[in-house]
Scaffold this motif. Sequence first.
Motif, PDB file in Angstrom:
ATOM      1  N   GLU B 322       0.833  -1.204   0.000  1.00 19.81           N
ATOM      2  CA  GLU B 322       0.000   0.000   0.000  1.00 19.81           C
ATOM      3  C   GLU B 322       0.869   1.256   0.000  1.00 19.81           C
ATOM      4  O   GLU B 322       0.624   2.211  -0.725  1.00 19.81           O
ATOM      5  N   GLU B 323       1.931   1.210   0.801  1.00 19.98           N
ATOM      6  CA  GLU B 323       2.810   2.369   0.904  1.00 19.98           C
ATOM      7  C   GLU B 323       3.562   2.588  -0.409  1.00 19.98           C
ATOM      8  O   GLU B 323       3.803   3.716  -0.839  1.00 19.98           O
ATOM      9  N   PHE B 324       3.949   1.481  -1.046  1.00 23.71           N
ATOM     10  CA  PHE B 324       4.621   1.570  -2.335  1.00 23.71           C
ATOM     11  C   PHE B 324       3.728   2.294  -3.333  1.00 23.71           C
ATOM     12  O   PHE B 324       4.152   3.221  -4.029  1.00 23.71           O
ATOM     13  N   LEU B 325       2.457   1.881  -3.360  1.00 21.83           N
ATOM     14  CA  LEU B 325       1.483   2.482  -4.278  1.00 21.83           C
ATOM     15  C   LEU B 325       1.303   3.967  -3.969  1.00 21.83           C
ATOM     16  O   LEU B 325       1.311   4.805  -4.873  1.00 21.83           O
ATOM     17  N   ALA B 326       1.213   4.278  -2.684  1.00 21.82           N
ATOM     18  CA  ALA B 326       1.011   5.673  -2.277  1.00 21.82           C
ATOM     19  C   ALA B 326       2.232   6.516  -2.650  1.00 21.82           C
ATOM     20  O   ALA B 326       2.121   7.674  -3.044  1.00 21.82           O
ATOM     21  N   GLY B 329       2.658   5.730  -6.979  1.00 20.18           N
ATOM     22  CA  GLY B 329       1.507   5.758  -7.882  1.00 20.18           C
ATOM     23  C   GLY B 329       1.441   4.533  -8.776  1.00 20.18           C
ATOM     24  O   GLY B 329       0.668   4.480  -9.729  1.00 20.18           O
ATOM     25  N   GLN B 330       2.295   3.549  -8.534  1.00 15.94           N
ATOM     26  CA  GLN B 330       2.263   2.289  -9.284  1.00 15.94           C
ATOM     27  C   GLN B 330       2.297   1.161  -8.280  1.00 15.94           C
ATOM     28  O   GLN B 330       2.885   1.320  -7.206  1.00 15.94           O
ATOM     29  N   SER B 331       1.690   0.044  -8.645  1.00 14.77           N
ATOM     30  CA  SER B 331       1.662  -1.029  -7.651  1.00 14.77           C
ATOM     31  C   SER B 331       2.971  -1.813  -7.683  1.00 14.77           C
ATOM     32  O   SER B 331       3.635  -1.920  -8.713  1.00 14.77           O
ATOM     33  N   MET B 332       3.324  -2.344  -6.530  1.00 17.14           N
ATOM     34  CA  MET B 332       4.564  -3.101  -6.406  1.00 17.14           C
ATOM     35  C   MET B 332       4.541  -4.319  -7.328  1.00 17.14           C
ATOM     36  O   MET B 332       5.544  -4.671  -7.946  1.00 17.14           O
ATOM     37  N   ASP B 333       3.364  -4.927  -7.466  1.00 17.36           N
ATOM     38  CA  ASP B 333       3.253  -6.119  -8.305  1.00 17.36           C
ATOM     39  C   ASP B 333       3.513  -5.802  -9.767  1.00 17.36           C
ATOM     40  O   ASP B 333       4.101  -6.584 -10.496  1.00 17.36           O
ATOM     41  N   GLU B 334       3.030  -4.605 -10.155  1.00 16.46           N
ATOM     42  CA  GLU B 334       3.232  -4.185 -11.529  1.00 16.46           C
ATOM     43  C   GLU B 334       4.729  -4.140 -11.843  1.00 16.46           C
ATOM     44  O   GLU B 334       5.174  -4.548 -12.904  1.00 16.46           O
ATOM     45  N   TYR B 336       7.415  -5.412  -9.800  1.00 18.82           N
ATOM     46  CA  TYR B 336       8.307  -6.493  -9.345  1.00 18.82           C
ATOM     47  C   TYR B 336       7.649  -7.875  -9.276  1.00 18.82           C
ATOM     48  O   TYR B 336       8.157  -8.752  -8.588  1.00 18.82           O
ATOM     49  N   LYS B 337       6.529  -8.034  -9.978  1.00 21.14           N
ATOM     50  CA  LYS B 337       5.782  -9.282  -9.856  1.00 21.14           C
ATOM     51  C   LYS B 337       6.664 -10.535  -9.973  1.00 21.14           C
ATOM     52  O   LYS B 337       6.687 -11.394  -9.095  1.00 21.14           O
ATOM     53  N   ASP B 338       7.440 -10.602 -11.087  1.00 24.01           N
ATOM     54  CA  ASP B 338       8.260 -11.800 -11.341  1.00 24.01           C
ATOM     55  C   ASP B 338       9.250 -12.057 -10.219  1.00 24.01           C
ATOM     56  O   ASP B 338       9.448 -13.193  -9.785  1.00 24.01           O
ATOM     57  N   LYS B 339       9.871 -10.986  -9.770  1.00 24.00           N
ATOM     58  CA  LYS B 339      10.912 -11.148  -8.753  1.00 24.00           C
ATOM     59  C   LYS B 339      10.302 -11.577  -7.423  1.00 24.00           C
ATOM     60  O   LYS B 339      10.856 -12.431  -6.719  1.00 24.00           O
ATOM     61  N   LEU B 340       9.169 -10.959  -7.094  1.00 23.85           N
ATOM     62  CA  LEU B 340       8.512 -11.332  -5.837  1.00 23.85           C
ATOM     63  C   LEU B 340       8.120 -12.795  -5.880  1.00 23.85           C
ATOM     64  O   LEU B 340       8.318 -13.540  -4.916  1.00 23.85           O
ATOM     65  N   GLU B 341       7.610 -13.220  -7.030  1.00 26.92           N
ATOM     66  CA  GLU B 341       7.184 -14.613  -7.139  1.00 26.92           C
ATOM     67  C   GLU B 341       8.373 -15.563  -7.080  1.00 26.92           C
ATOM     68  O   GLU B 341       8.325 -16.594  -6.425  1.00 26.92           O
ATOM     69  N   LYS B 342       9.428 -15.191  -7.757  1.00 26.70           N
ATOM     70  CA  LYS B 342      10.619 -16.050  -7.780  1.00 26.70           C
ATOM     71  C   LYS B 342      11.143 -16.254  -6.352  1.00 26.70           C
ATOM     72  O   LYS B 342      11.360 -17.377  -5.914  1.00 26.70           O
ATOM     73  N   LEU B 343      11.302 -15.137  -5.631  1.00 26.15           N
ATOM     74  CA  LEU B 343      11.846 -15.231  -4.274  1.00 26.15           C
ATOM     75  C   LEU B 343      10.885 -15.976  -3.357  1.00 26.15           C
ATOM     76  O   LEU B 343      11.291 -16.692  -2.448  1.00 26.15           O
ATOM     77  N   SER B 344       9.609 -15.787  -3.619  1.00 22.52           N
ATOM     78  CA  SER B 344       8.601 -16.463  -2.819  1.00 22.52           C
ATOM     79  C   SER B 344       8.673 -17.975  -3.034  1.00 22.52           C
ATOM     80  O   SER B 344       8.644 -18.760  -2.091  1.00 22.52           O
ATOM     81  N   VAL B 345       8.826 -18.381  -4.306  1.00 24.54           N
ATOM     82  CA  VAL B 345       8.954 -19.807  -4.634  1.00 24.54           C
ATOM     83  C   VAL B 345      10.214 -20.388  -3.981  1.00 24.54           C
ATOM     84  O   VAL B 345      10.225 -21.520  -3.522  1.00 24.54           O
ATOM     85  N   GLU B 346      11.252 -19.592  -3.923  1.00 19.35           N
ATOM     86  CA  GLU B 346      12.500 -20.062  -3.321  1.00 19.35           C
ATOM     87  C   GLU B 346      12.443 -20.090  -1.790  1.00 19.35           C
ATOM     88  O   GLU B 346      13.420 -20.436  -1.139  1.00 19.35           O
ATOM     89  N   GLY B 347      11.290 -19.663  -1.266  1.00 15.58           N
ATOM     90  CA  GLY B 347      11.113 -19.700   0.187  1.00 15.58           C
ATOM     91  C   GLY B 347      11.848 -18.597   0.923  1.00 15.58           C
ATOM     92  O   GLY B 347      12.147 -18.721   2.111  1.00 15.58           O
ATOM     93  N   LEU B 348      12.154 -17.527   0.215  1.00 11.14           N
ATOM     94  CA  LEU B 348      12.962 -16.472   0.823  1.00 11.14           C
ATOM     95  C   LEU B 348      12.127 -15.263   1.213  1.00 11.14           C
ATOM     96  O   LEU B 348      12.607 -14.383   1.927  1.00 11.14           O
ATOM     97  N   LEU B 349      10.892 -15.225   0.747  1.00 12.58           N
ATOM     98  CA  LEU B 349      10.122 -14.007   0.922  1.00 12.58           C
ATOM     99  C   LEU B 349       8.642 -14.333   1.059  1.00 12.58           C
ATOM    100  O   LEU B 349       8.147 -15.274   0.434  1.00 12.58           O
ATOM    101  N   ILE B 350       7.960 -13.571   1.927  1.00  8.78           N
ATOM    102  CA  ILE B 350       6.516 -13.727   2.064  1.00  8.78           C
ATOM    103  C   ILE B 350       5.880 -12.619   1.238  1.00  8.78           C
ATOM    104  O   ILE B 350       6.152 -11.435   1.447  1.00  8.78           O
TER     105      ILE B 350
END
Lengths: 601, 373
Positions: B322-326, B329-334, B336-350
Amino acid sequence: MNQDHIRNFCIIAHIDHGKSTLADRIIEMTGLLTSREMQAQVLDNMDLERERGITIKAQAVRTVYKAKNGEEYIFNLIDTPGHVDFNYEVSRSLAACDGAILVVDAAQGIEAQTLANVYLALDHDLDVFPVINKIDLPSAEPEKVINEIEDIIGIEAQDAPLISAKNGINIDQVLEAIVEKVPAPTGDSAAPLQALIFDSLYDSYKGVIAFVRIKNGTVKKGVPIKMMATGATAEVVEVGYFGAGQFIPCDELSAGMVGYITASIKNVRDTAVGDTITNAENPCAEPLPGYKKVQSMVYCGVYPADGAKYPDLRDALEKLQLNDASLFYEPETSIALGFGFRCGFLGLLHLEIIQERLEREYNLDLVTTAPGVVYKVHKTNGEMIELTNPTNLPDPSQIEYMEEPIVNAEIMVSKDYVGSIMELCQQRRGRYVSMEYMEETRALIKYELPLNEIIYDFFDALKSRSRGYASFDYELKGYEKAEMVKLDILINREEVDALSFIVHKDSAYERGRRMCEKLKDEIPRHLFEIPIQAAVGGKVIARETVKAMRKDVLAKCYGGDISRKKKLLEKQKEGKKRMRQVGNVEIPQSAFMSVLKLDEE
Amino acid sequence: MKSSEEYEIYVHIPFCVRKCDYCDFVSLACGKDVHEEYFGALLRQIDKTAETMGRVPVVSVFIGGGTPTVPDEKHIVAVLCKLKKRFNVAPDAEITIEANPNSASYEKLKVYRQAGVNRLSIGLQSTEEEELKKLSRLHNYEEFLKTYRDAREAGFDNINIDIMSAIPGQTLESYTRTLERVTALNPEHISAYSLIVEEGTPFYERYKDGKGLPDEDTEREMYYLTKRFLHEHGYERYEISNYAKPGCECRHNLGYWKRVPYIGFGIAAASFYGGKRYSTHTDLKRFCEGDYSAEKECLSESDEMAEFMFLGLRLTGGVAKEEFLATFGQSMDEIYKDKLEKLSVEGLLINGDQVMLTDKGMDVANYCMSEFV
């Protein structure tokens, strides 16, 4: 000018014995050039050649010498490459000459390469006369070297000029000796044209410039010519001779002369070294002897480090090939490295030179795979394939047998190192042929060695075992049956095609083990454990493990110095970018390169 | 620049009695006359900066080094007076000074406290004599204890103690002893670092091949022990290397990771405001002659986004989408989506509304963060 007053000759010498320096002095003393015009070494005009101290491309220069008898003579000095990789080019340059100056270092004496080149010159019926160089060195022993030349080579050396090319001592004696000892050319200017191509280069304005020695006949502008081996035809646009570093057009070239021919030829492959040029309308009966098609001896994969640079690499290879007909390349694809080329070279030095030129002159970052030789694979269905890329090896069940290239190697070394050099040759699957003592302290050892055993680090090993004193020469002997296997490398259980190579079955374990050890150091730790395995025919013969990364954190970040932290992260990311992804493992490019040189233990 | 924006201030005191063999910060051992000169220049730098920036609100001051307790205390008082005069330092601002046992006498501490310093950070590193010697520290455990008691006596009710793991010769047993002794003192905050052998230090020459240092398994054990032990004793990890009792997190430190603007004074000090980062040069002589020049880096929007991520992820609380968006003006997923997912799959990030590194992610924080730069 009358044939009586032409002298076509070359200088033969071991590397560093002073060939190029003597050439410079001859050019200087014959007065075509002022000292100011002289580049440090006129004949070696490629930067790379100068740095390596060797001459790659044969070139020629024509000078005018006024002899002590008051007459003017034309000297055509033809330069010859000084490395075993370029033996064929050397032989064609020699064929363009009538005599040769043998330069021998007064301190070093005769070396293996000197001998090889002298024999080559004598084979071409050249009159060889020696000069002893570097006589001003404190360690010079001219008398000893003179005796050595007479004993070993068997040519008269008592009146050999004792010179220092570097300091210009007794060069005049060399010039007079050229007039006296190099025979004048013979040949019939009225006969049908017979011109030997001993080199060629590509110029973007003139097209291919063929360097020729006219053996018979005459050639001038407008004459239709034919290259007898390649069959290419063209009309002569210009003929001329070689000034120092420039082309000087003239009306005609006739029997006995050395010069160049241009004819709007687009490709150096049409003017193959050793081919005979004749008049298309009045051809000679048969070509000059000795033409051979150039064969690549060593192959390797060459890939751009940055895949996007593939077109740049293709353009660069194309340009290099314009001037180097012996460079072969064809596109290939590797799963690990993407799009690249399989390139063929005359030898390892040739490979290194091309690689350096690509990197330096064309600013390319390259990844090259392990160099290999050409194997003959005889299949059970009777078919024979010449294998240049290990990944193309057919399934073992389809292979009847394989053959590998064998060379005759001559190694000259002082007697203290004979033992360790022979040990090295044995290790490299060498077959002992003979050993003779050239004099009390030096021996010439002859071995038959598989080519694939000497293309890796044989030169380095030889040098380190002889403290740099061994000299080495080889020529292809032929093919012999051998039990070769393909060694595959698996990283995280995935085969990395670019790391496969062909090896004798007895060395497979040792090589596999060393590859794994080396790769273990090169591959960075990942979040998971990575097994590195060497396998032959699907059977794992060696294994190492890259442990999982457990810690990668900058605990300290102090005083708000975020920029520094960011640089660190950027560096880390940059490093990742330069890696090749194989499966889920990132392999740095250095890993592909490091396995090229598996150090001697 | 919004006038209501709050700032932090960092003051660098580059003096030490002698430099420790593992230290790669900018610090020097020199005489009193140099101290005089340096502080003179420092006060002028504050004046000069205030002239261009105005009397901006300041929520925290951190006096670090070097060893700020080495020079005469009058200099520190002068700096604080100058800051308060030139900037709008909030009455409840967190004002920290770093101290080393030995150079921080009771009298000095008393003066600091009276001048408004309300937080003390003591560099202990270890309670073991052998380990302190290996680190070439000048104090022993007894001397540290005296300093700690003096600080309490002088009125400091917010104290941090620096400790270090992976010291040459350190064992799990000796490290546990350090943890026990430190927690027994009940400080409000503990910074627990793992020794990093930095290039260019004498330590690098001594230990670059890793010989003499605790092995990797031991080092990791120490690291996990820190978290477990401190948690059991009432300290929560809120940043990769920082632990605090609830409510005692270092406000100044948090500011760095939350991208609060800050102004740095002194050589080698860094600043961040108006979308730019500055690093002042490290030449003491030039600084004393009035050269305050700094290397400047203008941040693009993608730089700012990257910073938001890799700085915020140092905090156990992570970053809010939410803070990133505020902010952008762009969403974090927009972005860093791929990176967030990659790290999440690797068990490094929630990867929730709040994005944070897991414990495993913290272990390899650089690996995770480099995804975002």
